[in-house]
Design a protein around this motif. Structure first.
Motif, PDB file in Angstrom:
ATOM      1  N   PHE A  40     -59.049   7.191 -12.821  1.00  0.00           N
ATOM      2  CA  PHE A  40     -60.399   7.721 -12.677  1.00  0.00           C
ATOM      3  C   PHE A  40     -60.386   9.235 -12.871  1.00  0.00           C
ATOM      4  O   PHE A  40     -59.341   9.842 -13.050  1.00  0.00           O
ATOM      5  N   ALA A  41     -61.560   9.828 -12.826  1.00  0.00           N
ATOM      6  CA  ALA A  41     -61.771  11.274 -12.839  1.00  0.00           C
ATOM      7  C   ALA A  41     -61.208  11.967 -14.084  1.00  0.00           C
ATOM      8  O   ALA A  41     -60.392  12.875 -13.983  1.00  0.00           O
ATOM      9  N   CYS A  43     -60.832  14.501 -17.204  1.00  0.00           N
ATOM     10  CA  CYS A  43     -61.174  15.892 -17.530  1.00  0.00           C
ATOM     11  C   CYS A  43     -60.645  16.126 -18.939  1.00  0.00           C
ATOM     12  O   CYS A  43     -59.436  16.039 -19.166  1.00  0.00           O
ATOM     13  N   TYR A  55     -56.245  12.823 -16.155  1.00  0.00           N
ATOM     14  CA  TYR A  55     -56.895  11.819 -15.328  1.00  0.00           C
ATOM     15  C   TYR A  55     -56.023  11.539 -14.104  1.00  0.00           C
ATOM     16  O   TYR A  55     -54.827  11.837 -14.084  1.00  0.00           O
ATOM     17  N   CYS A  56     -56.630  10.953 -13.087  1.00  0.00           N
ATOM     18  CA  CYS A  56     -55.912  10.582 -11.880  1.00  0.00           C
ATOM     19  C   CYS A  56     -55.523   9.115 -11.988  1.00  0.00           C
ATOM     20  O   CYS A  56     -56.348   8.279 -12.368  1.00  0.00           O
ATOM     21  N   LEU A  98     -56.827  14.597  -6.949  1.00  0.00           N
ATOM     22  CA  LEU A  98     -58.153  14.028  -7.200  1.00  0.00           C
ATOM     23  C   LEU A  98     -59.026  15.004  -7.986  1.00  0.00           C
ATOM     24  O   LEU A  98     -58.938  16.207  -7.789  1.00  0.00           O
ATOM     25  N   THR A  99     -59.872  14.477  -8.834  1.00  0.00           N
ATOM     26  CA  THR A  99     -60.949  15.184  -9.544  1.00  0.00           C
ATOM     27  C   THR A  99     -60.541  16.521 -10.168  1.00  0.00           C
ATOM     28  O   THR A  99     -61.007  17.579  -9.773  1.00  0.00           O
ATOM     29  N   ALA A 101     -60.525  19.691 -12.652  1.00  0.00           N
ATOM     30  CA  ALA A 101     -61.558  20.428 -13.392  1.00  0.00           C
ATOM     31  C   ALA A 101     -60.944  21.706 -13.947  1.00  0.00           C
ATOM     32  O   ALA A 101     -60.224  22.422 -13.245  1.00  0.00           O
ATOM     33  N   PHE A 121     -58.283  21.085  -8.393  1.00  0.00           N
ATOM     34  CA  PHE A 121     -58.379  19.678  -8.030  1.00  0.00           C
ATOM     35  C   PHE A 121     -58.426  19.570  -6.513  1.00  0.00           C
ATOM     36  O   PHE A 121     -57.961  20.445  -5.794  1.00  0.00           O
ATOM     37  N   HIS A 133     -60.100  16.727   2.815  1.00  0.00           N
ATOM     38  CA  HIS A 133     -59.873  17.029   1.406  1.00  0.00           C
ATOM     39  C   HIS A 133     -59.639  18.530   1.301  1.00  0.00           C
ATOM     40  O   HIS A 133     -60.345  19.319   1.925  1.00  0.00           O
TER      41      HIS A 133
END
Length: 145
Positions: A40-41, A43, A55-56, A98-99, A101, A121, A133
């Motif tokens: 997921f996630a 970039c 990606y993760c 995670l996520t 950018a 991230f 987080h």
């Protein structure tokens, strides 16, 4: 006052997304790979006619997941080849990446500082999901190291 269009305006305007392939550009890894259960996630950045998609990904059961950062590259932005191993992880078998950018220009292109990409991230520990987080930064000249 009149407003002249800028490169940024196209990112803020409604976009008309259309499927251009019958299969996904990135799929789960083969059994035993670091990304064989979850991805997921994404970039994506394009530089010098190469698309890089970070990606993760994780493996195993949901309760045991630890996400690492994977990388896939493409010449056309549709057909991606995965790097053989994750390009970043905490290495402690606890914290997940995670996520991701990237630092970008107003037109969406990746912005390098002193020749290096900057990526931020989030990270946390799964389970039990009670860890906060946290936000992290990393840099790379090639998107791999």
């Amino acid at each position: 006052m009149t407003h002249s269009p800028s490169a940024r305006d196209r990112w803020l305007a409604p976009q008309d997304w259309r499927r251009d392939a019958d299969s996904p550009c990135l799929s789960l890894g083969e059994p035993g790979a670091f990304d064989d259960m979850h991805i997921f996630a994404p970039c994506v950045a394009r530089e010098d006619d190469v698309y890089r998609l970070w990606y993760c990904g994780s493996q195993g059961q949901v309760d045991d997941r630890v996400f690492c950062l994977g990388l896939a590259t493409s010449a056309d932005g549709v057909h991606f080849a995965k790097h053989p191993a994750p390009v970043f992880g905490f290495g402690d078998d606890r914290h997940s990446v995670l996520t991701p950018a990237l630092l970008r220009r107003p037109d969406g292109a990746a912005l390098r500082e002193e020749g290096r990409l900057r990526m931020w991230f989030a990270a946390t520990v799964f389970p039990p999901g009670t860890e906060p987080h946290t936000l992290h930064e990393t840099t790379s000249a090639d998107g791999i190291t």
